[in-house]
Scaffold this active site. Structure first.
Site, PDB file in Angstrom:
ATOM      1  N   ASP A   1       0.826  -1.205   0.000  1.00 24.39           N
ATOM      2  CA  ASP A   1       0.000   0.000   0.000  1.00 24.39           C
ATOM      3  C   ASP A   1       0.865   1.263   0.000  1.00 24.39           C
ATOM      4  OD1 ASP A   1      -2.257  -1.580   0.149  1.00 24.39           O
ATOM      5  OD2 ASP A   1      -2.371  -1.478   2.341  1.00 24.39           O
TER       6      ASP A   1
HETATM    7  N1  URA Z   1      -1.293  -6.096   3.541  1.00 24.34           N
HETATM    8  C1  URA Z   1      -1.774  -4.841   3.653  1.00 24.34           C
HETATM    9  O1  URA Z   1      -2.805  -4.617   4.253  1.00 24.34           O
HETATM   10  N2  URA Z   1      -1.084  -3.854   3.061  1.00 24.34           N
HETATM   11  C2  URA Z   1       0.075  -4.037   2.414  1.00 24.34           C
HETATM   12  O2  URA Z   1       0.659  -3.074   1.922  1.00 24.34           O
HETATM   13  C3  URA Z   1       0.571  -5.356   2.319  1.00 24.34           C
HETATM   14  C4  URA Z   1      -0.139  -6.373   2.897  1.00 24.34           C
END
Ligand code: URA
Length: 238
Positions: free
Chosen positions: A101
């Site tokens: 993310d």
């Molecule tokens: N899980 C998440 O919630 N975000 C990420 O960036 C990676 C795994």
């Protein structure tokens, strides 16, 4: 093995759409034979000609990046935000293996080798993805057990292969939890903790398969070694 149109496009001579037209129009030969089927898979060893000219294949490149916060895990962004690809100076058409993310930091692999990326992403290969999450609240044992047994996220059951409470801060009512998963669904870790009542405040991927951050600071990257690349190919399950 990669799709013929993708290999032609990654040689830089044309776009993927135009490569598809060339294939359909009988302008592409693989090992001397005209191929008109779009889904055809080719390997590095195959000789590909477009309009009777041998295409130069792009050299494969492999990087480990410590993704900083505030960067998108794509090759381009319609909102003009910085992407992970902008952090690595190369002409090769590399892309991230899976996604982190915008606000997640940590280990992210980038490559232009589709097979390598598939090995790391396919759940059947059970590649460990290890995250450190800072949570709101202090997680209880029953919530940890639920994460290991499996929780339903968007109608699909996902589970953690390991969950370890690492640190508790009673003053701020937060804790640090290390969680290991094998899949890479969108927002999976955040959704898993949320589903048992503990929102994620901060998230970092510490490790993906054999790749941990070691001494890479946020925004820094390194090339993978030949040995590491071979080790990933050896992880492929039949
Ligand atoms: N899980 C998440 O919630 N975000 C990420 O960036 C990676 C795994």
């Amino acid at each position: 093995m990669e799709r013929l149109q993708k290999v032609i496009a990654s040689s830089g001579i044309t776009s993927r759409r135009k490569a598809e037209d060339l294939i359909k129009n009988g302008k592409v030969k693989v090992n001397g034979e005209i191929i008109t089927e779009l889904g055809t898979k080719v390997s590095d060893k195959d000789k590909i000609e477009v309009n009777n000219i041998l295409i130069a294949k792009e050299e494969k490149e492999y990087y480990l990046l410590n993704k900083p916060r505030g960067v998108v895990s794509t090759t381009s962004d319609d909102k003009g935000r910085k992407t992970v690809v902008d952090l690595i100076p190369t002409k090769a058409r590399i892309y991230p293996v899976g996604r982190l993310d915008y606000d997640t930091t940590g280990a992210l692999l980038l490559t232009n080798d589709g097979e390598f990326a598939n090995i790391l992403m396919h759940p059947k290969n059970e590649i460990d993805k290890v995250y450190m999450a800072k949570l709101e609240g202090i997680i209880k044992v029953d919530a940890i057990n639920k994460l290991k047994e499996g929780v339903i996220i968007n109608d699909i059951e996902v589970k953690a292969s390991r969950v370890k409470l690492k640190k508790v801060n009673k003053n701020t009512n937060t804790c640090l939890v290390q969680i290991t998963i094998h899949e890479g669904k969108n927002h999976q870790v955040k959704n898993m903790f949320e589903s048992v009542g503990y929102p994620v405040i901060k998230l970092k991927r510490e490790k993906e398969g054999i790749f941990s951050l070691e001494n890479l600071n946020a925004g820094e990257y390194r090339k993978l070694t030949r040995k590491e690349i071979a080790q990933v190919y050896n992880l492929k399950k039949k």
